[in-house]
Design an enzyme around this catalytic site. Structure first.
Site, PDB file in Angstrom:
ATOM      1  N   ASP A 466      -7.773  57.471   5.494  1.00 23.22           N
ATOM      2  CA  ASP A 466      -6.371  57.622   5.921  1.00 23.22           C
ATOM      3  C   ASP A 466      -5.963  56.715   7.077  1.00 23.22           C
ATOM      4  O   ASP A 466      -5.015  57.040   7.798  1.00 23.22           O
ATOM      5  CB  ASP A 466      -6.098  59.078   6.340  1.00 23.22           C
ATOM      6  CG  ASP A 466      -6.312  60.080   5.229  1.00 23.22           C
ATOM      7  OD1 ASP A 466      -6.482  59.659   4.083  1.00 23.22           O
ATOM      8  OD2 ASP A 466      -6.317  61.295   5.520  1.00 23.22           O
ATOM      9  N   GLU A 542      -3.077  61.038  -1.660  1.00 19.98           N
ATOM     10  CA  GLU A 542      -2.119  62.138  -1.734  1.00 19.98           C
ATOM     11  C   GLU A 542      -0.752  61.679  -1.258  1.00 19.98           C
ATOM     12  O   GLU A 542       0.183  61.554  -2.050  1.00 19.98           O
ATOM     13  CB  GLU A 542      -2.618  63.313  -0.893  1.00 19.98           C
ATOM     14  CG  GLU A 542      -1.699  64.518  -0.904  1.00 19.98           C
ATOM     15  CD  GLU A 542      -2.257  65.648  -0.057  1.00 19.98           C
ATOM     16  OE1 GLU A 542      -2.387  66.767  -0.572  1.00 19.98           O
ATOM     17  OE2 GLU A 542      -2.565  65.409   1.129  1.00 19.98           O
ATOM     18  N   GLU A 546       3.368  58.283   3.120  1.00 19.94           N
ATOM     19  CA  GLU A 546       2.835  57.843   4.412  1.00 19.94           C
ATOM     20  C   GLU A 546       2.241  56.444   4.310  1.00 19.94           C
ATOM     21  O   GLU A 546       2.189  55.723   5.308  1.00 19.94           O
ATOM     22  CB  GLU A 546       1.821  58.857   4.938  1.00 19.94           C
ATOM     23  CG  GLU A 546       2.497  60.118   5.457  1.00 19.94           C
ATOM     24  CD  GLU A 546       1.526  61.121   6.065  1.00 19.94           C
ATOM     25  OE1 GLU A 546       1.647  61.416   7.272  1.00 19.94           O
ATOM     26  OE2 GLU A 546       0.656  61.631   5.323  1.00 19.94           O
TER      27      GLU A 546
END
Length: 1020
Positions: A466, A542, A546
């Site tokens: 991430d 996911e 973002e």
């Protein structure tokens, strides 16, 4: 004493010169401008937090990287093949159309055929899953060893990897890639073995080349060099003494296809590069995918067969269309892949622009908005890690420009001042004593080549997860500071450390510290969030939104700091990921998700499955909104497909049963505002003030990364601006265009020190002062008068020969109903132009009257120029003759406005493509809204305006008359003789209201007798 004081003063001067403010005095930290990063793993300061889960997050990635001596330097992570580098062998990998897995015995090969795929709803949990099987069609083995010691990464490039299975001198090097239907295998100290659980059906045997099918009808080919024949036919084990073989997944059991695959079977892919350019003048992002091959036999071509994903072939450049192998198709979890042959192919996408924030154009209560801004000063971080702190600073960076717009300059500086304090703390690895800190710092892990922030979260350190999500918020904060304070952003101050964070997740090629585009998969078109990909379903992502947030913030940061190369790289990532999100998360074209799949979104995309579930719960809103948040000036892509926005919203509302959203209500309102801001305003006003001051434990109304101020500002702006209009582009990257009832608003932000003039693709222009949004709407037509006589009505048939300009075509008399002329002698690249086509409302489809005596081709609908914005396309088949006419239909996305419309013809350069007689556009609510097909006719209702509909009847055999019988709300029956227009009969019904129910039937003449249809019902 005086002498000693002089010596002490001299020593202090030396210390200050060596270690200026912000620089590191530690031997385990590297200074970058006023900041620094650690090169030694810090002693973590847990701050009294004893939670084992939190403590486990504060480690490093695995120490062992399984790679050969050929692979050195920063290691690629966050890839579809990542488990090969961290597992002794590997987990499942998904180089579509294959799935493969390295094991001790060899490489397991599998094709997840459609009959293996399952849609599963877990009603109790509230989740959905689209997944295939995990299995083995056969195993590629080595004749010299039954068990390998390990598998390592031996080489990789933009979308291929070479895995090396080794056991001493026995080696098997396997080259495979996403989008490749080939697996290339090279042997040391041994030769080829293919092992099956059930003997395959070998249906083509040509010595060194075989075609075979598995017991469940999956079709493959195996190729060895000429003279090296296959043995074991009819058994469960096929062998070949060659030290090289290629395996191909065949689309069908077909000898001609096998022969085509044989052409490229001896061309081993050694390099694969996705090379991109951004044309600022046109907003076009062009990507060329090119392979370099090594010939294993003399004469093997330098090229291969690619398998293209939907996001690639949907945007294929015309120069590559003749390379398509249209009948070579693979059904995978992401829809249909289509084959293409050659050394390279090119795609073209349109960059739609981003903004630092929405402008100050909302019709809001300014005092109320100012109150919301001041309320937000009581907000605080909900965690000390890079993600929770990131969400907090992202929130501050969103509030600051709104405060500027409201004239609350001190408040704006307060927000930016807090941003500076937080960033400057984190961007220094050492404390005031020059020692490494134990928290709020970044550490460079040289083994992997990555920057890790502590405190970490969501395995951002231990799995390198991430980074674009987390660090994207830091870049957001820095970009907002840079918008107002260019000095702070200079490399010699704090900008150097921000650039370092950006390099971690999207470095350029040949970066000394970091791998190329760590997070991004150039061929798949999307980011992968997990650094190690040690899951049986492959890698995953996911929160696609973002990722888009990260690319947006880099665009803004780079524009603010004058780094054009970085800006253009981020534009490539933004535009490409947008195209993949529209396909695989949203399915805006309704071609990817299986029919039995209920939701209108995939929440988590994996290599081997799709989930409608989150990592943390199964909340109904969260499963949608995690792919919307955070809303920002780069979120406008979410509104590009209004039909999809409405479908997604309505499905979510249906699932919940009301507009009493269970969580994150403001995110639903902000999304709703893309297509129905009035409804969004009503919902917001009903409950926004039920939320008081910041409460991170209560997110029912306001999601913790957003605020009442931003929500109020966003929805009111969209209520005034209208819908996002992606059909108009600009020659400047920081822009957006909106369209409200046919009136366009053009928004530009200028980060530079000089005024700029921005040109738009519709002929509009805007002048913008330095460091500001434009004031006013610039020069050029924004709301053309629909009554002007030269405007064309797209909802009435436009005769093809009535063009305003053309290239390459000719006209001739037509035998089609209605007579007149058609255009013909149409070749690849020809076009016709129709000026000033005025769309009073959205158009969602186009009907074209065509004829062809060849395989036909495709018609692209574009605006502005023959290479302008692509609005949709239509496939044209062989109709059986040059005057054998058919009406074909295609989807378009056209918002209200006036355009120069181009029909651009695509197909094989070897023959004429088609004739065209006329075309007509259909508005949303037309065409498929109420249509009935019968062997004698197609008939139904199309919407025209708010109080009118058109009843139509299109007979398959010419009719001398057609009557329509009509009842409104079960009232008196009315009977009308319909009006014939070019073979189609119409009747306009006026003065209707929403909710009216129409019952209608037809009486029509056919070759003498007359017939009456059944009754049909239509509700407004």
């Amino acid at each position: 004493m005086k002498g000693k004081n002089v010596q002490l003063l001299f020593a202090l001067v030396v210390i200050i010169l060596l270690f200026p403010t912000g620089a590191s005095a530690s031997p385990h930290a590297v200074s970058v401008g006023k900041g620094s990063y650690a090169t030694e793993f810090p002693e973590i300061d847990f701050g009294g937090i004893n939670d084992p889960g939190f403590r486990d997050q504060q480690g490093e990635p695995p120490a062992t990287i399984y790679r050969s001596d050929r692979v050195t330097g920063p290691m690629q992570t966050n890839s579809w093949w990542g488990s090969l580098a961290v597992d002794r062998f590997s987990m499942n990998q998904y180089p579509h159309p294959f799935s493969v897995r390295h094991r001790a015995e060899g490489l397991h090969v599998f094709y997840d055929a459609p009959h293996n795929m399952v849609v599963h709803e877990n009603r109790e949990a509230g989740t959905w899953h689209i997944h295939g099987a995990i299995g083995t069609d056969f195993t590629i083995k080595h004749s010299g060893t039954a068990n390998f010691e390990q598998a390592v990464v031996d080489d990789y490039n933009d979308w291929y990897v070479r895995g090396l299975l080794e056991n001493g001198a026995h080696q098997m090097a396997i080259t495979y890639g996403v989008g490749s239907p080939y697996i290339f295998v090279e042997y040391e100290d041994g030769s080829a073995v293919l092992d099956f659980d059930i003997a395959p059906d070998v249906w083509e045997m040509n010595g060194h080349v075989i075609g075979f099918s598995t017991h469940d009808h999956k079709h493959y080919a195996a190729f060895a060099p000429p003279g090296q024949n296959w043995s074991g036919i009819g058994s469960k084990t096929l062998t070949n003494n060659a030290d090289y073989i290629a395996i191909a997944k065949l689309p069908e059991k077909d000898g001609n296809m096998l022969a085509k695959f044989e052409q490229y079977a001896y061309s081993v892919v050694r390099d694969a590069v996705a090379d991109w350019t951004y044309d600022e003048a046109t907003g076009t992002v062009t990507t060329t995918f090119e392979v370099t091959t090594e010939a294993k036999v003399q004469g093997a071509p330098d090229g291969t067969i690619f398998a293209l994903y939907p996001h690639q072939y949907r945007h294929l450049a015309s120069s590559s269309e003749n390379q398509l192998l249209q009948n070579y198709q693979y059904e995978i979890i992401r829809g249909t892949m289509i084959g293409l042959e050659g050394k390279r192919f090119t795609t073209e996408l349109t960059y739609p622009g981003v903004l630092p924030s929405l402008p100050d154009l909302g019709d809001y209560d300014r005092e109320r908005l100012i109150g919301y801004l001041h309320d937000a000063t009581s907000d605080y971080p909900t965690g000390s890690d890079t993600y929770e702190l990131g969400k907090y600073i992202g929130k501050l960076a969103t509030l600051a420009p709104i405060a500027d717009q409201m004239g609350e300059y001190e408040l704006a500086e307060q927000f930016r001042g807090e941003l500076k304090d937080i960033l400057e703390d984190w961007l220094q690895a050492t404390n005031a004593s020059g020692q490494l800190k134990g928290k709020n710092l970044f550490y460079y892990n040289e083994n992997w080549g990555t920057i890790l922030g502590y405190h970490a979260a969501h395995s951002s350190a231990t799995r390198i997860n991430d980074h674009h999500f987390h660090y994207g918020y830091f870049v957001k904060a820095a970009a907002e500071i840079a918008r107002a304070d260019q000095e702070w952003a200079k490399s010699e101050n704090w900008g150097g450390m921000i650039d370092l964070l950006i390099r971690d997740f999207m470095a350029d090629r040949d970066d000394d510290l970091f791998p190329y585009l760590r997070m991004f998969d150039p061929y798949s078109g999307n980011s992968w969030a997990d650094g190690l990909a040690t899951f049986d379903a492959g890698n995953n992502q996911e929160s696609s939104s973002e990722a888009m947030h990260a690319w947006t913030n880099v665009i803004l940061w780079a524009e603010a700091t004058g780094n054009k190369a970085l800006r253009d790289r981020a534009i490539y990532l933004y535009t490409t990921e947008m195209s993949a999100i529209n396909e695989y998360f949203f399915d805006v074209h309704q071609e990817i998700f299986p029919e039995e799949y209920g939701p209108e979104i995939v929440t988590i995309n994996w290599g081997g499955k799709m989930d409608h579930a989150t990592w943390w719960n199964s909340g109904k809103v969260e499963k949608y909104a995690i792919n919307w948040l955070p809303f920002h000036g780069g979120s406008l892509y979410l509104g590009h497909h209004p039909d999809y926005v409405d479908r997604a919203y309505e499905e979510l509302r249906r699932d919940i049963g009301s507009t009493d959203w269970n969580l994150w209500s403001n995110l639903v309102w902000m999304y709703r505002a893309f297509t129905n801001p009035d409804d969004a305003l009503q919902q917001m006003e009903a409950s926004i003030d039920d939320y008081g001051l910041f409460d991170p434990g209560n997110e029912k109304i306001i999601e913790r990364g957003s605020t009442k101020a931003q929500t109020y500002h966003w929805i009111h702006n969209l209520a005034e601006l209208g819908r996002v209009d992606p059909t108009v582009t600009a020659n400047h990257p920081i822009y957006a265009v909106f369209n409200k009832n046919g009136n366009r608003t053009y928004i530009v932000y200028n980060f530079s020190d000089s005024p700029i003039t921005v040109q738009f693709s519709d002929g509009h222009s805007i002048q913008v002062e330095p460091h500001s949004f434009n004031i006013g709407n610039g020069d050029g037509p924004t709301n053309p008068d629909p009554s002007e006589p030269d405007l064309k009505n797209p909802y009435e048939r436009i005769q093809a020969e009535a063009y305003d300009a053309m290239s390459g075509i000719q006209t001739e008399g037509t035998d089609d109903d209605g007579g007149g002329d058609n255009i013909g002698w149409i070749n690849d690249g020809d076009w016709v132009k129709y000026e000033r086509v005025h769309f009073e409302r959205d158009a969602s489809s186009i009907e074209v009257r065509v004829a062809s005596d060849t395989p036909g081709g495709r018609i692209e609908i574009r605006t502005g120029s023959p290479t302008g914005t692509l609005l949709g396309d239509v496939q044209v088949p062989n109709t059986g003759g040059w005057q054998q006419w058919q009406t074909v239909t295609g989807n378009v996305q056209i918002q209200p406005g006036t355009y120069d419309v181009y029909l651009v013809f695509k197909g094989s350069p070897e023959y004429d493509l088609m004739n065209v007689n006329w075309f007509v556009f259909r508005a949303n609510g037309q065409g498929n809204g109420d249509s009935h097909t019968h062997p004698d006719y197609t008939a139904g209702i199309r919407g025209i305006t708010g109080n009118e509909v058109t009843i139509f009847f299109a007979p398959t055999t010419e009719a001398r008359y057609v009557d329509v019988h009509l009842k409104v709300n079960n009232g008196q029956q009315l009977n009308y003789r319909m009006t014939e227009r070019n073979g189609e009969w119409e009747r306009v019904v006026e003065n209707l209201s929403s909710g009216d129910v129409l019952e209608y039937s037809f009486t029509y003449e056919k070759l003498g007798p007359q017939y009456t249809t059944e009754w049909f019902t239509y509700s407004r």
